[in-house]
Design an enzyme around this catalytic site. Structure first.
Site, PDB file in Angstrom:
ATOM      1  N   GLY A  31       0.809  -1.192   0.051  1.00 17.12           N
ATOM      2  CA  GLY A  31      -0.148   0.007  -0.056  1.00 17.12           C
ATOM      3  C   GLY A  31       0.779   1.058  -0.133  1.00 17.12           C
ATOM      4  O   GLY A  31       2.038   1.275  -0.241  1.00 17.12           O
ATOM      5  N   VAL A  33       2.572   4.787   1.298  1.00 21.25           N
ATOM      6  CA  VAL A  33       3.322   5.223   2.585  1.00 21.25           C
ATOM      7  C   VAL A  33       2.564   5.539   3.553  1.00 21.25           C
ATOM      8  O   VAL A  33       1.663   6.549   3.335  1.00 21.25           O
ATOM      9  CB  VAL A  33       4.582   6.266   2.206  1.00 21.25           C
ATOM     10  CG1 VAL A  33       5.253   6.786   3.710  1.00 21.25           C
ATOM     11  CG2 VAL A  33       5.363   5.847   1.219  1.00 21.25           C
ATOM     12  N   ASP A  34       2.876   5.237   5.022  1.00 17.37           N
ATOM     13  CA  ASP A  34       2.092   5.390   5.964  1.00 17.37           C
ATOM     14  C   ASP A  34       0.687   4.907   6.217  1.00 17.37           C
ATOM     15  O   ASP A  34      -0.245   5.304   6.959  1.00 17.37           O
ATOM     16  CB  ASP A  34       2.113   6.984   6.412  1.00 17.37           C
ATOM     17  CG  ASP A  34       1.736   7.283   7.881  1.00 17.37           C
ATOM     18  OD1 ASP A  34       2.315   6.310   8.623  1.00 17.37           O
ATOM     19  OD2 ASP A  34       1.163   8.473   8.069  1.00 17.37           O
ATOM     20  N   PRO A 112       7.808  -2.264   0.465  1.00 19.21           N
ATOM     21  CA  PRO A 112       8.031  -0.605   0.530  1.00 19.21           C
ATOM     22  C   PRO A 112       6.772  -0.060   0.019  1.00 19.21           C
ATOM     23  O   PRO A 112       6.231  -0.833  -1.032  1.00 19.21           O
ATOM     24  CB  PRO A 112       9.318  -0.560  -0.203  1.00 19.21           C
ATOM     25  CG  PRO A 112      10.083  -1.806  -0.248  1.00 19.21           C
ATOM     26  CD  PRO A 112       9.119  -2.760  -0.098  1.00 19.21           C
ATOM     27  N   MET A 167      -9.672   3.212  10.653  1.00 17.60           N
ATOM     28  CA  MET A 167     -11.030   3.327  10.725  1.00 17.60           C
ATOM     29  C   MET A 167     -11.497   4.392  11.743  1.00 17.60           C
ATOM     30  O   MET A 167     -12.331   5.299  11.950  1.00 17.60           O
ATOM     31  CB  MET A 167     -11.667   2.300  10.640  1.00 17.60           C
ATOM     32  CG  MET A 167     -12.016   1.482   9.331  1.00 17.60           C
ATOM     33  SD  MET A 167     -12.835   2.717   7.961  1.00 17.60           S
ATOM     34  CE  MET A 167     -14.534   2.631   8.808  1.00 17.60           C
ATOM     35  N   ASP A 168     -10.664   4.098  13.121  1.00 16.51           N
ATOM     36  CA  ASP A 168     -10.744   4.964  14.156  1.00 16.51           C
ATOM     37  C   ASP A 168     -10.620   6.456  14.196  1.00 16.51           C
ATOM     38  O   ASP A 168     -11.271   7.321  14.779  1.00 16.51           O
ATOM     39  CB  ASP A 168      -9.952   4.385  15.362  1.00 16.51           C
ATOM     40  CG  ASP A 168      -8.490   4.423  15.036  1.00 16.51           C
ATOM     41  OD1 ASP A 168      -8.032   3.798  13.959  1.00 16.51           O
ATOM     42  OD2 ASP A 168      -7.583   4.946  15.544  1.00 16.51           O
ATOM     43  N   LYS A 473      41.548   1.891 -35.967  1.00 16.27           N
ATOM     44  CA  LYS A 473      41.071   0.531 -36.434  1.00 16.27           C
ATOM     45  C   LYS A 473      41.226   0.307 -37.716  1.00 16.27           C
ATOM     46  O   LYS A 473      41.433  -0.782 -38.045  1.00 16.27           O
ATOM     47  CB  LYS A 473      39.720   0.563 -35.579  1.00 16.27           C
ATOM     48  CG  LYS A 473      39.828   0.712 -34.036  1.00 16.27           C
ATOM     49  CD  LYS A 473      38.373   0.573 -33.451  1.00 16.27           C
ATOM     50  CE  LYS A 473      37.077   1.649 -34.177  1.00 16.27           C
ATOM     51  NZ  LYS A 473      37.693   2.928 -33.595  1.00 16.27           N
ATOM     52  N   SER A 474      40.372   1.179 -38.393  1.00 18.42           N
ATOM     53  CA  SER A 474      39.974   1.003 -39.739  1.00 18.42           C
ATOM     54  C   SER A 474      41.446   0.987 -40.732  1.00 18.42           C
ATOM     55  O   SER A 474      41.725   0.008 -41.625  1.00 18.42           O
ATOM     56  CB  SER A 474      39.433   2.000 -40.404  1.00 18.42           C
ATOM     57  OG  SER A 474      38.150   2.095 -39.895  1.00 18.42           O
ATOM     58  N   SER A 541      32.290  -0.393 -31.092  1.00 16.84           N
ATOM     59  CA  SER A 541      31.694  -1.363 -30.206  1.00 16.84           C
ATOM     60  C   SER A 541      32.041  -1.156 -28.909  1.00 16.84           C
ATOM     61  O   SER A 541      32.730  -1.927 -28.305  1.00 16.84           O
ATOM     62  CB  SER A 541      32.125  -2.908 -30.806  1.00 16.84           C
ATOM     63  OG  SER A 541      33.410  -3.029 -31.027  1.00 16.84           O
TER      64      SER A 541
END
Length: 637
Positions: A31, A33-34, A112, A167-168, A473-474, A541
């Site tokens: 549910g 928080v609190d 949580p 509910m109180d 690289k190439s 890559s």
């Protein structure tokens, strides 16, 4: 005295025997928080006499220290054990607690409430039989109420209890309770949830927790504890066809070979015909072996070892099933994913999928949509971020036996694991096999890879050059190909820029597109190796995961990773194409080394340092490695 000791021992044994055979219910509280989740669990522990005297004394002292209203005991302190939780007044981890009553044992997970801890909530709910969703009567149905309700329905939790707490604080208003109930029922109907229990309560005061309260005479249902004690769980699986995922091939000696695991569904007896998935081979059960002796039958939930009448090749991760009602086996699926990693999900990136005891390579080929769990709206998505939920297509390296998650959690629930770090990155639920998984088959060919390579008098290989833009690289790849071609070798050079003019012209430079760029090139390189060619691949890559995917496509010894090692400041100083200048000016986004990372190889076959050798020397270094010659001593390795 000895007689009295014997009586006490027998009483203890009798108590332990009764306790051992009590049924077990796993449930979660969730549910916003609190809403009172931790307080509710603390009250359940207190009312079930699961708190020792020293714990009670510490709880009373802690309650006085934090100054609870009216001097009441703060039952949440029993559960919120982390200091960070106490300071913030929230639960940020999943806390598991055990308690029992005269009729049942319970394991409860306090999950949580915050949205950023969705992955924690999913973890707690993954093994739950029931969910208690708390609502603060003053605030009613909130966004997190809807979010957790969706996750509960997604994870297939059959029993839902709507606990309207505090509910109180609204004067036990019957009208308020039914107003909340009507709003929740409308939302639950959109989830396909029509059967749930609603209870008005006060966890702090203990109303409608273990005993009915006189403060709500208009409520004629059971209190929470009685409701949880009466929920039926587990029996429905025994009526389904037999399923046993093999967790262990049990062979203590040459005279015994059994297959061990926990029955996921159905019932099995000696003599029953069984089918092995995914191979499809059949046999009959000869024995049901347990630590307490052989059984005449076994049902869902029991851990057993089966022996079969025939010698069949069965491995960990295979599934033994009723021969006349086997599950499907496939390698492509639609699935729902709950993303649980800080690093986003990227289509095309290789992961490991763990389904039961089976571990196979997996790729997310196509995200279909992301779900806004607060509104249930389907939104387009190319990736999933932490705590997001989406529907995707999956492609596996090998077929697995499965059933839809809604029918069987054990054969339909899975996790995804990062290949490099071994982190669990997602939890998932299989929906169905894609039709193409059944329509596509390998076609046998008379001319194989070895024959194609033999006629060329060479072994097909991939020489994969990786490094920053401007590393060389190439240039090096071109020199290597010239040398090999002059020696009569059959080669092909796949260059990053050239491939983007054709095969990959539809791809940009986002992380998702870069992953797909490498995936396509790796598949093309694999086909060329199958043709017996020596393939040079010159691509930045930047991600280890994609280079690992390319390596995994090849056989041992066919993938040679070459790290063209050039520091960023040297590559940027060269800036042959002017790309670094554009990236620094903000004109070129997602440029490797500037605003997108480069993950250097950890154990490449070859390293060439272009700050200490010329391109010609680097090419000679690579060719020498291929020909089995040791490099000159002055070459950097």
């Amino acid at each position: 005295m000895a007689h009295q000791s014997d009586l006490i021992a027998r009483d203890i044994d009798a108590y332990l025997d009764v306790h051992q055979h009590k049924s077990l219910l796993r449930f979660i509280t969730c549910g916003s928080v609190d809403d009172g989740k931790s307080t509710l669990i603390g009250r359940l522990l207190y009312d079930s006499k699961m708190i020792f005297e020293d714990q009670m004394a510490a709880l009373e002292a802690d309650s006085r220290r934090v100054g609870t209203q009216g001097g009441d005991i703060d039952f949440a302190l029993l559960v919120d054990g982390l200091a960070a939780e106490r300071e913030q007044g929230i639960t940020i981890d999943v806390a598991y607690r055990f308690f029992s009553t005269e009729t049942r044992k319970f394991i409860v997970a306090d999950t949580p409430g915050h949205e950023q801890y969705t992955r924690n909530m999913v973890t707690g709910a993954s093994t739950a039989d029931a969910a208690v969703i708390l609502i603060d009567a003053r605030r009613g149905v909130l966004t997190q109420t809807k979010r957790h309700s969706y996750l509960v329905s997604l994870l297939g939790i059959r029993h839902i209890v709507l606990a309207v707490n505090k509910m109180d604080l609204v004067g036990w208003s019957q009208a308020r309770f039914y107003e909340i109930l009507a709003e929740y029922r409308d939302f639950a109907a959109r989830l396909g949830v029509s059967d749930f229990h609603a209870i008005p309560m006060s966890a702090l005061r203990g109303d409608n927790i273990t005993e009915p309260t006189a403060r709500a005479p208009w409520y004629d249902g059971p209190p929470l504890m009685a409701l949880l004690e009466g929920l039926e769980v587990g029996d429905e699986l025994s009526a389904d066809p037999f399923r046993l995922p093999v967790q262990w091939v049990n062979r203590p000696n040459l005279d015994f070979r059994g297959f061990s695991g926990q029955i996921a569904a159905g019932t099995v007896r000696p003599g029953d015909p069984v089918r092995v998935l995914p191979s499809g081979k059949t046999s009959r059960v000869t024995r049901i072996v347990t630590a307490d002796g052989d059984l005449s039958y076994a049902v869902a939930g029991q851990s057993i070892t089966l022996t079969l009448a025939d010698e069949i090749d069965i491995s960990r991760g295979d599934v033994l099933a009723a021969a006349d009602a086997p599950p499907e086996a496939a390698d492509q699926f639609e699935a729902t994913l709950v993303w649980m990693d800080d690093e986003a999900m990227l289509p095309g990136r290789p992961y490991l999928l763990k389904l039961g005891a089976r571990l196979v390579g997996a790729t997310i080929t196509e995200p279909k949509h992301r779900l806004n769990v607060n509104t249930l709206e389907q939104q387009p998505a190319k990736r999933l971020e932490l705590n997001e939920i989406g529907v995707c297509n999956l492609s596996l390296d090998a077929p697995v036996a499965f059933e839809p998650y809604g029918a069987n959690k054990d054969l339909g629930g899975f996790i995804l694991i990062d290949r490099i770090s071994n982190r669990t990155v997602a939890a998932g639920m299989l929906h169905f096999a894609l039709r193409r998984a059944h329509n596509i088959h390998w076609q046998a060919q008379s001319v194989d890879k070895a024959s194609r390579a033999a006629i060329k008098n060479q072994k097909g290989r991939v020489i994969w050059l990786t490094g920053l833009s401007g590393a060389g690289k190439s240039t090096i790849a071109d020199l290597v190909e010239k040398r090999l071609h002059a020696d009569g070798r059959h080669t092909y050079l796949l260059d990053g820029d050239n491939v983007r003019h054709g095969l990959n012209r539809d791809l940009g430079f986002t992380e998702e597109d870069r992953v797909e760029n490498i995936r396509r090139v790796a598949e093309v390189a694999r086909l060329m190796v199958d043709a017996g060619l020596i393939v040079l691949v010159s691509f930045i890559s930047p991600f280890r995961a994609e280079r690992a995917l390319a390596r995994a496509l090849m056989n041992d010894g066919e993938f040679i990773e070459v790290h063209v090692d050039t520091p960023l400041h040297v590559a940027e100083a060269r800036d042959v194409k002017g790309l670094y200048r554009k990236a620094r000016a903000g004109e070129l986004k997602n440029f490797t080394g500037i605003d997108s990372p480069y993950e250097a190889p950890e154990s490449p076959e070859i390293v060439v340092d272009t700050t200490s050798m010329t391109p010609e020397q680097a090419a000679e270094r690579i060719v020498g490695w291929l020909e089995g010659r040791e490099p000159p001593e002055d070459f950097a390795i």
